[in-house]
Design a protein around this motif. Structure first.
Motif, PDB file in Angstrom:
ATOM      1  N   TYR A  75       0.845  -1.186   0.000  1.00  0.00           N
ATOM      2  CA  TYR A  75       0.000   0.000   0.000  1.00  0.00           C
ATOM      3  C   TYR A  75       0.880   1.235   0.000  1.00  0.00           C
ATOM      4  O   TYR A  75       1.960   1.238   0.578  1.00  0.00           O
ATOM      5  N   GLY A  76       0.422   2.294  -0.627  1.00  0.00           N
ATOM      6  CA  GLY A  76       1.113   3.577  -0.582  1.00  0.00           C
ATOM      7  C   GLY A  76       0.095   4.682  -0.374  1.00  0.00           C
ATOM      8  O   GLY A  76      -1.104   4.483  -0.554  1.00  0.00           O
ATOM      9  N   ASP A  77       0.589   5.859   0.005  1.00  0.00           N
ATOM     10  CA  ASP A  77      -0.330   6.975   0.268  1.00  0.00           C
ATOM     11  C   ASP A  77      -0.408   7.963  -0.898  1.00  0.00           C
ATOM     12  O   ASP A  77      -1.036   9.003  -0.790  1.00  0.00           O
ATOM     13  N   GLY A  78       0.230   7.654  -2.034  1.00  0.00           N
ATOM     14  CA  GLY A  78       0.199   8.543  -3.182  1.00  0.00           C
ATOM     15  C   GLY A  78       1.252   9.631  -3.140  1.00  0.00           C
ATOM     16  O   GLY A  78       1.409  10.385  -4.091  1.00  0.00           O
ATOM     17  N   ARG A  79       1.960   9.742  -2.036  1.00  0.00           N
ATOM     18  CA  ARG A  79       3.013  10.754  -1.905  1.00  0.00           C
ATOM     19  C   ARG A  79       4.379  10.096  -1.717  1.00  0.00           C
ATOM     20  O   ARG A  79       5.331  10.747  -1.320  1.00  0.00           O
ATOM     21  N   GLY A  80       4.458   8.798  -1.962  1.00  0.00           N
ATOM     22  CA  GLY A  80       5.736   8.105  -1.856  1.00  0.00           C
ATOM     23  C   GLY A  80       5.918   7.277  -0.604  1.00  0.00           C
ATOM     24  O   GLY A  80       6.875   6.528  -0.494  1.00  0.00           O
ATOM     25  N   GLU A  81       5.029   7.403   0.371  1.00  0.00           N
ATOM     26  CA  GLU A  81       5.128   6.600   1.594  1.00  0.00           C
ATOM     27  C   GLU A  81       4.543   5.223   1.332  1.00  0.00           C
ATOM     28  O   GLU A  81       3.431   5.094   0.818  1.00  0.00           O
ATOM     29  N   MET A  82       5.293   4.183   1.685  1.00  0.00           N
ATOM     30  CA  MET A  82       4.833   2.817   1.511  1.00  0.00           C
ATOM     31  C   MET A  82       4.624   2.176   2.879  1.00  0.00           C
ATOM     32  O   MET A  82       5.254   2.557   3.855  1.00  0.00           O
ATOM     33  N   TYR A  83       3.745   1.190   2.930  1.00  0.00           N
ATOM     34  CA  TYR A  83       3.419   0.507   4.174  1.00  0.00           C
ATOM     35  C   TYR A  83       3.785  -0.971   4.057  1.00  0.00           C
ATOM     36  O   TYR A  83       3.737  -1.546   2.975  1.00  0.00           O
TER      37      TYR A  83
END
Length: 98
Positions: A51-59
């Motif tokens: 999953y990502g937040d659309g701003r480059g952060e991945m989970y």
């Protein structure tokens, strides 16, 4: 020391039957061949698209999928492992002893 880990495993034969009942073609969209391989074969337990937040952060968590690889051109085809699919294609829990 013995450690028991219970991990569900996908039964590749059941998965193949499930797919064959639903797909119109098993041709690779790139090379048109029809041979697919599941990573790690019958011991495969699935993986996840992160999953990502659309701003480059991945989970670390992700959406569970079964990647299938075309044996000719290596195109990757992902099949979503929803709870409905898993109910039909998982083997009974197996015990791994280390």
């Amino acid at each position: 020391m013995t450690v028991e880990n219970r991990k569900p495993r996908i039964n590749i034969e059941k998965m193949s039957e499930w797919l064959n009942a639903r797909i119109k073609t098993n041709e690779c969209p790139f090379c048109k061949q029809t041979r697919w391989e599941a990573i790690n074969g019958t011991a495969f337990v699935g993986c996840a698209i992160p999953y990502g937040d659309g701003r480059g952060e991945m989970y670390l968590g992700g959406y569970p999928v079964l990647p299938l690889i075309c044996t000719t051109c290596n195109f990757v085809r992902n099949i979503a492992l929803t709870s409905e699919v898993l109910e039909q294609v998982l083997e009974d829990e197996q015990i791994a002893t280390q």
